[in-house]
Design a protein around this motif. Structure first.
Motif, PDB file in Angstrom:
ATOM      1  N   UNK A 171       0.734  -1.266  -0.003  1.00 47.01           N
ATOM      2  CA  UNK A 171      -0.134   0.007  -0.013  1.00 47.01           C
ATOM      3  C   UNK A 171       0.783   1.305  -0.067  1.00 47.01           C
ATOM      4  N   UNK A 172       1.929   1.181   0.976  1.00 49.75           N
ATOM      5  CA  UNK A 172       2.703   2.455   0.940  1.00 49.75           C
ATOM      6  C   UNK A 172       3.432   2.527  -0.365  1.00 49.75           C
ATOM      7  N   UNK A 173       4.039   1.400  -0.933  1.00 50.68           N
ATOM      8  CA  UNK A 173       4.755   1.654  -2.328  1.00 50.68           C
ATOM      9  C   UNK A 173       3.725   2.215  -3.462  1.00 50.68           C
ATOM     10  N   UNK A 174       2.590   1.602  -3.414  1.00 47.41           N
ATOM     11  CA  UNK A 174       1.587   1.947  -4.452  1.00 47.41           C
ATOM     12  C   UNK A 174       0.888   3.350  -4.333  1.00 47.41           C
ATOM     13  N   UNK A 175       0.736   4.171  -3.222  1.00 44.79           N
ATOM     14  CA  UNK A 175      -0.135   4.995  -2.770  1.00 44.79           C
ATOM     15  C   UNK A 175       0.671   6.459  -2.613  1.00 44.79           C
ATOM     16  N   UNK A 176       1.823   6.526  -2.326  1.00 40.53           N
ATOM     17  CA  UNK A 176       2.458   7.517  -1.768  1.00 40.53           C
ATOM     18  C   UNK A 176       3.635   7.995  -2.819  1.00 40.53           C
ATOM     19  N   UNK A 177       3.386   9.168  -3.239  1.00 44.90           N
ATOM     20  CA  UNK A 177       4.378   9.600  -4.353  1.00 44.90           C
ATOM     21  C   UNK A 177       5.349  10.807  -3.841  1.00 44.90           C
ATOM     22  N   UNK A 178       6.031  10.358  -2.608  1.00 33.86           N
ATOM     23  CA  UNK A 178       6.910  11.245  -1.880  1.00 33.86           C
ATOM     24  C   UNK A 178       8.138  11.674  -2.677  1.00 33.86           C
TER      25      UNK A 178
END
Length: 260
Positions: A171-178
């Protein structure tokens, strides 16, 4: 002074269904997000990772919209995480404060960029909270291993625990575009400076790294737990084989005795 309010309301939001149901003016949309302008010149930003952001919207509109989209949310939260940010327009230069930004150019793209960063910040709060829960649970098992020399977890629960960790990591890899700036910032120097300044203001990259490190710690511990579990199962299987062989030997021994 304009107010930005961002809420993490669920694990995820069905963007396609929201778009089909809510018929307000859409300024930007793709598979991951929807950006609306309201009748009162406010803005609403909806993200598939469960965040909704409002700019210049009153409390009544916020409550109504959150209620409206609740059927399209997966795992709707009773307690919502939130973040508040202030925008001051007509400034002589762009300035970044603790909970505020002053901007020279108050256009739609600037507002959208600010709302995006505030939303990424509240999403980081959520993922940080989930990571900390996994770390606490992991520490409990490692302390039990240290004191008792064995794991206090079944194979089934360990598999569920591994699945929960991998799901959070995905989820972190997929959703955050930091680490990725929006395409609009590539051709607009002012937007690029605002994006960089906001990432520093919210400390997005450092918080993101901390979450990644936390998840990796949990993952490494789970690999160790899995190896211990496999070793324990292997030993159990060896003992079962030894006992079966022993039973067979005893059985043969008694058969020979009774034949005599």
């Amino acid at each position: 002074m304009l107010q930005v309010l961002s809420y993490q309301i669920a694990d995820s939001i069905d963007i396609k269904s929201v778009k089909a149901f809510f018929k307000s003016e859409i300024l930007h949309y793709d598979a991951d997000e929807l950006f609306y302008q309201t009748e009162s010149s406010g803005y609403i930003y909806v993200f598939k990772y469960g965040v909704v952001c409002f700019l210049d919207c009153d409390e009544f509109r916020i409550k109504e919209f959150l209620k409206l989209i609740s059927p399209f949310c997966k795992n709707l939260f009773e307690k919502k995480l939130s973040e508040e940010f202030q925008i001051e327009t007509d400034s002589k230069e762009n300035k970044f404060g603790y909970n505020k930004i002053e901007i020279t150019n108050a256009d739609m793209e600037t507002f959208r960029l600010i709302m995006l960063n505030v939303s990424q910040s509240v999403a980081l709060d959520y993922y940080s909270e989930q990571t900390n829960k996994l770390l606490v649970e992991t520490n409990y098992h490692t302390l039990h291993l240290e004191k008792k020399g064995k794991l206090d977890i079944s194979g089934r629960n360990l598999k569920k625990y591994i699945g929960k960790t991998l799901n959070l990591k995905n989820k972190i890899a997929e959703n955050l575009y930091i680490f990725d700036s929006p395409p609009e910032t590539w051709e607009d120097e002012n937007l690029n400076k605002i994006d960089i300044g906001l990432k520093r203001t919210f400390d997005l990259q450092e918080r993101f790294r901390n979450i990644q490190e936390g998840v990796e710690i949990v993952k490494e511990n789970l690999e160790l737990f899995k190896d211990i579990m496999q070793y324990r199962n292997s030993n159990l299987l060896e003992w079962i084989i030894i006992i079966l062989i022993l039973v067979e030997v005893i059985n043969l021994f008694f058969e020979k005795i009774f034949k005599w």
